[in-house]
Design a protein around this motif. Structure first.
Motif: not given
Ligand SMILES: [Mn+2]
Length: 198
Positions: A17-21, A108-112, A122-124
């Motif tokens: 789970f992440d906004a980023h790959l 789980v990267d919380i920025d998901v 750090g990278t919303p």
């Molecule tokens: Mn991320």
């Protein structure tokens, strides 16, 4: 942690789970960073090919080759806005089909989460899951052979009113509960009389 889990269980399916790959080859020219970790893991043989999946992706894609290379490592992707089309049940079905019987590691990267639900990171990236969506997704993943998990990228220095910490702590609590109850969450053990919808 993936190395330790693989020593015990063999290679795993990653549910990410992440906004980023996080499968770039280098990030600011460095080969080992928080943006390259899952490519290194694949190269080390820690992931079972063709059983891993990303959910919530919407971050910077620098080039089409990012997605092509990611697929070549055996990943598939449910982007954040795919959830609007396939719904949570559709995403859960896709994850279960993808994972199969392979031991599962959930990262789980919380920025998901949307910055509204997790500003302390750090990278919303705008347009993420709500915490309710993420928790329902996780809680529907019962029955998976969950052998390890992490919650990363919480940055208390950027947080407000502990919004991010509350979300991350709840996710961590659910993951631990799933591990000790064989895939069921605490909510599934709770009395059902408080719910009007089952
Ligand atoms: Mn991320």
């Amino acid at each position: 942690m993936l190395r330790a889990v693989a020593r015990e269980h063999g290679p795993v399916a990653l549910v990410h789970f992440d906004a980023h790959l996080d499968t770039w080859d280098t990030y600011f020219n460095a080969p080992v960073t928080h943006g390259t970790i899952f490519r290194r893991a694949f190269e080390e043989g820690l992931l079972v090919e063709d059983h891993s999946i990303h959910l919530g992706i919407r971050g910077p894609i620098y080039d089409q080759i990012d997605m092509e290379q990611d697929r070549s490592f055996g990943f598939r992707t449910i982007r954040a806005n795919d959830l609007d089309v396939i719904g949570i049940d559709g995403a859960v079905d896709a994850v279960k089909q993808r994972v199969g019987d392979v031991p599962v590691y959930v990262s789980v990267d919380i920025d998901v989460l949307d910055p509204a639900f997790a500003p302390g990171t750090g990278t919303p990236e705008a347009g993420g899951f709500s915490s309710r969506e993420l928790l329902r997704l996780l809680r529907q993943l019962s029955g998976l052979n969950l052998v390890g998990a992490d919650v990363v990228e919480v940055s208390p220095a950027y947080d407000h009113a502990e919004v991010t910490s509350v979300a991350a702590a709840t996710v961590a609590f659910d993951l631990v509960t799933m591990m000790v109850t064989g895939g069921r969450t605490a909510r599934e053990h709770a009395p059902e009389t408080d719910s009007a919808v089952r």
